[in-house]
Design a protein around this motif. Sequence first.
Motif, PDB file in Angstrom:
ATOM      1  N   ASP A  44       0.855  -1.172  -0.088  1.00 37.62           N
ATOM      2  CA  ASP A  44       0.052  -0.148   0.063  1.00 37.62           C
ATOM      3  C   ASP A  44       0.805   1.387  -0.063  1.00 37.62           C
ATOM      4  O   ASP A  44       0.559   2.244  -0.681  1.00 37.62           O
ATOM      5  CB  ASP A  44      -0.853  -0.069   1.320  1.00 37.62           C
ATOM      6  N   ALA A  45       2.015   1.149   0.723  1.00 37.04           N
ATOM      7  CA  ALA A  45       2.800   2.209   0.783  1.00 37.04           C
ATOM      8  C   ALA A  45       3.534   2.952  -0.490  1.00 37.04           C
ATOM      9  O   ALA A  45       3.441   4.049  -0.960  1.00 37.04           O
ATOM     10  CB  ALA A  45       4.004   2.075   1.777  1.00 37.04           C
ATOM     11  N   GLU A  46       3.712   1.795  -1.470  1.00 41.78           N
ATOM     12  CA  GLU A  46       4.250   2.047  -2.590  1.00 41.78           C
ATOM     13  C   GLU A  46       3.150   2.678  -3.648  1.00 41.78           C
ATOM     14  O   GLU A  46       3.409   3.536  -4.359  1.00 41.78           O
ATOM     15  CB  GLU A  46       4.827   0.843  -3.259  1.00 41.78           C
ATOM     16  N   ALA A  47       2.115   2.155  -3.597  1.00 41.66           N
ATOM     17  CA  ALA A  47       0.900   2.775  -4.419  1.00 41.66           C
ATOM     18  C   ALA A  47       0.511   4.057  -3.801  1.00 41.66           C
ATOM     19  O   ALA A  47       0.382   5.005  -4.493  1.00 41.66           O
ATOM     20  CB  ALA A  47      -0.462   1.829  -4.112  1.00 41.66           C
ATOM     21  N   ALA A  48       0.744   4.352  -2.570  1.00 39.80           N
ATOM     22  CA  ALA A  48       0.443   5.719  -1.974  1.00 39.80           C
ATOM     23  C   ALA A  48       1.562   6.781  -2.325  1.00 39.80           C
ATOM     24  O   ALA A  48       1.159   7.889  -2.527  1.00 39.80           O
ATOM     25  CB  ALA A  48       0.275   5.595  -0.378  1.00 39.80           C
ATOM     26  N   ARG A  49       2.772   6.317  -2.433  1.00 39.62           N
ATOM     27  CA  ARG A  49       3.741   7.023  -2.803  1.00 39.62           C
ATOM     28  C   ARG A  49       3.571   7.700  -4.129  1.00 39.62           C
ATOM     29  O   ARG A  49       3.711   8.925  -4.817  1.00 39.62           O
ATOM     30  CB  ARG A  49       4.999   6.495  -2.631  1.00 39.62           C
ATOM     31  N   PHE A  50       3.139   6.760  -5.145  1.00 41.05           N
ATOM     32  CA  PHE A  50       2.941   7.009  -6.743  1.00 41.05           C
ATOM     33  C   PHE A  50       1.737   7.924  -6.731  1.00 41.05           C
ATOM     34  O   PHE A  50       1.769   9.004  -7.336  1.00 41.05           O
ATOM     35  CB  PHE A  50       2.439   5.717  -7.265  1.00 41.05           C
ATOM     36  N   LEU A  51       0.585   7.818  -6.068  1.00 40.76           N
ATOM     37  CA  LEU A  51      -0.488   8.677  -5.994  1.00 40.76           C
ATOM     38  C   LEU A  51      -0.047   9.818  -5.297  1.00 40.76           C
ATOM     39  O   LEU A  51      -0.580  11.079  -5.483  1.00 40.76           O
ATOM     40  CB  LEU A  51      -1.708   8.000  -5.149  1.00 40.76           C
ATOM     41  N   ILE A  98      -5.543   3.832  -3.441  1.00 41.01           N
ATOM     42  CA  ILE A  98      -4.687   2.857  -3.191  1.00 41.01           C
ATOM     43  C   ILE A  98      -4.741   1.373  -3.632  1.00 41.01           C
ATOM     44  O   ILE A  98      -4.007   0.654  -4.222  1.00 41.01           O
ATOM     45  CB  ILE A  98      -4.311   2.902  -1.698  1.00 41.01           C
ATOM     46  N   ALA A  99      -5.927   1.066  -3.145  1.00 39.46           N
ATOM     47  CA  ALA A  99      -6.481  -0.154  -3.600  1.00 39.46           C
ATOM     48  C   ALA A  99      -6.503  -0.270  -5.167  1.00 39.46           C
ATOM     49  O   ALA A  99      -6.206  -1.638  -5.794  1.00 39.46           O
ATOM     50  CB  ALA A  99      -7.825  -0.683  -3.072  1.00 39.46           C
ATOM     51  N   ARG A 100      -6.987   0.657  -5.883  1.00 36.44           N
ATOM     52  CA  ARG A 100      -7.032   0.491  -7.282  1.00 36.44           C
ATOM     53  C   ARG A 100      -5.662   0.447  -7.906  1.00 36.44           C
ATOM     54  O   ARG A 100      -5.666  -0.462  -8.750  1.00 36.44           O
ATOM     55  CB  ARG A 100      -7.931   1.496  -7.965  1.00 36.44           C
ATOM     56  N   VAL A 101      -4.734   1.156  -7.572  1.00 37.38           N
ATOM     57  CA  VAL A 101      -3.578   1.018  -8.145  1.00 37.38           C
ATOM     58  C   VAL A 101      -2.665  -0.304  -7.916  1.00 37.38           C
ATOM     59  O   VAL A 101      -2.180  -0.888  -8.803  1.00 37.38           O
ATOM     60  CB  VAL A 101      -2.558   2.246  -7.660  1.00 37.38           C
ATOM     61  N   ARG A 102      -3.133  -0.892  -6.609  1.00 40.60           N
ATOM     62  CA  ARG A 102      -2.433  -2.165  -6.308  1.00 40.60           C
ATOM     63  C   ARG A 102      -3.098  -3.162  -7.063  1.00 40.60           C
ATOM     64  O   ARG A 102      -2.819  -4.138  -7.323  1.00 40.60           O
ATOM     65  CB  ARG A 102      -2.906  -2.409  -4.806  1.00 40.60           C
ATOM     66  N   GLN A 103      -4.392  -3.210  -7.571  1.00 42.33           N
ATOM     67  CA  GLN A 103      -5.079  -3.962  -8.361  1.00 42.33           C
ATOM     68  C   GLN A 103      -4.743  -3.993  -9.860  1.00 42.33           C
ATOM     69  O   GLN A 103      -4.325  -4.875 -10.635  1.00 42.33           O
ATOM     70  CB  GLN A 103      -6.598  -3.655  -8.195  1.00 42.33           C
ATOM     71  N   ILE A 104      -4.555  -2.756 -10.405  1.00 42.54           N
ATOM     72  CA  ILE A 104      -4.398  -2.785 -11.793  1.00 42.54           C
ATOM     73  C   ILE A 104      -2.906  -2.202 -12.295  1.00 42.54           C
ATOM     74  O   ILE A 104      -2.530  -2.548 -13.325  1.00 42.54           O
ATOM     75  CB  ILE A 104      -5.396  -1.723 -12.543  1.00 42.54           C
ATOM     76  N   GLY A 105      -2.103  -1.876 -11.320  1.00 36.92           N
ATOM     77  CA  GLY A 105      -0.782  -1.268 -11.698  1.00 36.92           C
ATOM     78  C   GLY A 105      -0.938   0.250 -12.124  1.00 36.92           C
ATOM     79  O   GLY A 105      -1.723   0.946 -12.338  1.00 36.92           O
ATOM     80  N   TYR A 106       0.628   0.641 -12.305  1.00 33.41           N
ATOM     81  CA  TYR A 106       0.750   2.081 -12.536  1.00 33.41           C
ATOM     82  C   TYR A 106       0.369   2.323 -13.940  1.00 33.41           C
ATOM     83  O   TYR A 106      -0.235   3.547 -14.040  1.00 33.41           O
ATOM     84  CB  TYR A 106       2.300   2.435 -12.161  1.00 33.41           C
ATOM     85  N   LYS A 107       0.763   1.537 -14.917  1.00 33.00           N
ATOM     86  CA  LYS A 107       0.564   1.798 -16.335  1.00 33.00           C
ATOM     87  C   LYS A 107      -1.018   1.924 -16.618  1.00 33.00           C
ATOM     88  O   LYS A 107      -1.390   2.800 -17.357  1.00 33.00           O
ATOM     89  CB  LYS A 107       1.262   0.904 -17.147  1.00 33.00           C
ATOM     90  N   ARG A 108      -1.766   1.148 -16.229  1.00 33.45           N
ATOM     91  CA  ARG A 108      -3.227   1.140 -16.583  1.00 33.45           C
ATOM     92  C   ARG A 108      -4.162   1.962 -15.732  1.00 33.45           C
ATOM     93  O   ARG A 108      -4.902   2.766 -16.374  1.00 33.45           O
ATOM     94  CB  ARG A 108      -4.069  -0.214 -16.404  1.00 33.45           C
ATOM     95  N   TRP A 109      -3.287   2.535 -14.483  1.00 32.57           N
ATOM     96  CA  TRP A 109      -3.951   3.648 -13.898  1.00 32.57           C
ATOM     97  C   TRP A 109      -3.779   4.816 -14.780  1.00 32.57           C
ATOM     98  O   TRP A 109      -4.498   5.687 -14.857  1.00 32.57           O
ATOM     99  CB  TRP A 109      -3.375   3.959 -12.435  1.00 32.57           C
ATOM    100  N   ILE A 110      -2.497   5.023 -15.214  1.00 28.36           N
ATOM    101  CA  ILE A 110      -2.343   6.242 -15.969  1.00 28.36           C
ATOM    102  C   ILE A 110      -3.099   6.425 -17.253  1.00 28.36           C
ATOM    103  O   ILE A 110      -3.758   7.430 -17.682  1.00 28.36           O
ATOM    104  CB  ILE A 110      -0.789   6.331 -16.254  1.00 28.36           C
ATOM    105  N   ASP A 111      -3.361   5.119 -17.872  1.00 31.77           N
ATOM    106  CA  ASP A 111      -4.253   5.095 -19.074  1.00 31.77           C
ATOM    107  C   ASP A 111      -5.596   5.354 -18.711  1.00 31.77           C
ATOM    108  O   ASP A 111      -6.201   6.327 -19.468  1.00 31.77           O
ATOM    109  CB  ASP A 111      -4.122   3.530 -19.535  1.00 31.77           C
ATOM    110  N   LEU A 143      -1.828   7.288   4.642  1.00 27.11           N
ATOM    111  CA  LEU A 143      -2.467   8.449   3.909  1.00 27.11           C
ATOM    112  C   LEU A 143      -1.610   9.887   3.656  1.00 27.11           C
ATOM    113  O   LEU A 143      -1.754  10.466   2.662  1.00 27.11           O
ATOM    114  CB  LEU A 143      -3.815   8.671   4.462  1.00 27.11           C
ATOM    115  N   LEU A 144      -0.828  10.271   4.682  1.00 27.66           N
ATOM    116  CA  LEU A 144      -0.322  11.563   4.433  1.00 27.66           C
ATOM    117  C   LEU A 144       1.358  11.336   4.291  1.00 27.66           C
ATOM    118  O   LEU A 144       1.830  12.171   3.613  1.00 27.66           O
ATOM    119  CB  LEU A 144      -0.540  12.218   5.819  1.00 27.66           C
ATOM    120  N   PHE A 145       1.806  10.333   4.679  1.00 28.99           N
ATOM    121  CA  PHE A 145       3.334   9.967   4.310  1.00 28.99           C
ATOM    122  C   PHE A 145       3.706   8.859   3.483  1.00 28.99           C
ATOM    123  O   PHE A 145       4.806   8.694   3.172  1.00 28.99           O
ATOM    124  CB  PHE A 145       3.807   9.934   5.763  1.00 28.99           C
TER     125      PHE A 145
END
Length: 615
Positions: A101-108, A120-133, A566-568
Amino acid sequence: MQNLRTPSRSASPKGDGAPVVTARRTLPCAPLAACSAADRGKPMNITQGARAGMLALGLCMLAACGGGGGGDDGGGTYAPPASGGGTPPTPEAYPDVPATDAEAARFLTQATFGPTATEIARVRQIGYKRWIDGQLAQTPTLILPHLQQLVANGVTTPTPQNRRNYWLWQTANAPDQLRMRMAFALSEILVVSDRETADDDATVFRIADYQDTLSRGAFGSYRTLLEKVTVHPAMGYFLSHVGNRKADPRRNITPDENYGREVMQLFSIGLVKRNKDFSPVLDANGQTIPTYDEQVVSAMARVFTGWTYAGQTDAQFGRGDNTSYAPMECHPAFHDDQPKQIFDGIVVSEGNNCTASMTRTVQALADHSNTAPFISRQLIQRFVTSNPTPQYVERVAKVWDTSKGDLGQVIRAILLDTEARLPPPNGSFGKPREPLVKLATLWRAFNAQYVPNAMGEVRFAFSNAGDLANSLQQDSQRAPSVFNFFEPDYRLPAADGVQGMFAPEFQILTEATYLSMLNQHDSLVWNNAATPPTTTPNAPYLDLTKLTTMAEGNDHAGMVAQVNLLLFHGALSSANAQAMVGMLDRLGTAKETAANRAKSLVLLAMATPEFAIQR
């Protein structure tokens, strides 16, 4: 009226193209753990409650925050090394789907106005590239239609506060987070401001449409966006090329040079010639090479003659019109029809066709070898780090070149680059969080809720809500000049007046502004309502239910862990986490309410060095 047509800054005497800045007094450095340890022996004043204890700790952390950017307080000269420190990172494979979750939160944290549990849950499910798409495909959130709807609902004259507050609320709620963040970044490069005229209410639609222009163009061609910006009346007024006429010596008329200069210096090619990695090109004597001189500025001013507000006749040319937001129109009779030699020896010779002259010049700016590294570096600063390595800038600039300035591809490259995704490589990595981003992050983290009034207005009534530039030194499209709230080349001062690492946002951070920001956060957190709003509240309601429930069970470590995510994005230091738990323990012993303990934790978190610096 405030003079916004600030004269251009001169290049640094060192020849690096950075404006000369005055060193500020730096703050002494002390870790939060030491502050909280000293505070443990002091009795808590229950009449002042948790807020007083929290503020005491927050003020103590100011010292740590002053060096939070990783500055060199030990003296000497700082210059970002070729690799940013240590072995230069090389592009390498990393998992597209974050492992934690921390890696996803850092990306977001980098890609949005702040992580939420859902995203956070969505990025962990679909990954960075699909989230950007998905974000690139999102419909833009626009401001002008909202203001027009207010008029339809019976609001006689929407105000700048209507625009600013609605935009800020959308940063916390709109689904097109990456587009909004990109448009925000572009607004700090292609700057206009609603300080442009005393008649703010009349220009509110014009500024809103400019904001929407940036949103619509956030993932498109930079060349196309630059042209739309050039003919937008908000820019035409702000940099005074609306109504710009060809020279007439008999009437003492000379073309205005503001836009001709700033479109080069700030919006495209910069002051000195650059390599793809943003390093300066040097001549045989080791000196930087200017991109243009005063003769070029004069020629550029002549290029941008003949433009005025839409719908005007030749007889009305240049007459003031605060309400117009349609693109400016070309009037050949007022355009300089003689050849103009601009930068790199390019000659613009399109007769009296001001549209053709503008198009030719904008294309030349977009094609210039400087534009890719010059704008790419600033975008990296807005999203990821104030001190990108030359390799990082060059990789992004190459994507710019191969995609012909496609901003969607550029932001994808910025966010997916190894240096953005792998753990921070060195002490100079990271960036100060902008004040508006801090506020939006707070609201997003705790599912803020707000009920517009009967007319549909988002019009906050908390302290400074009408103009957050008073307390936060920043508000939407409200920069004090074309140089933005802060400059990309602002550096932290080091010993003996030497300039240290780049930290643009620190240009607006002083002891006084830190406290005004902390007080603004205090007014929003400490006055948080006990229950969600059913009518229009003064400020958005923060859902601190989860933290309050944990406080009721004295799960203070769990509270800190939740805020840490959530904040850090999990980057809170163990010393500061322990200090926070210790504060909550002491407040619990003092019988402070669970709600006040939750508020204290959130407010203290916003005062920490780790929240001040995004890494």
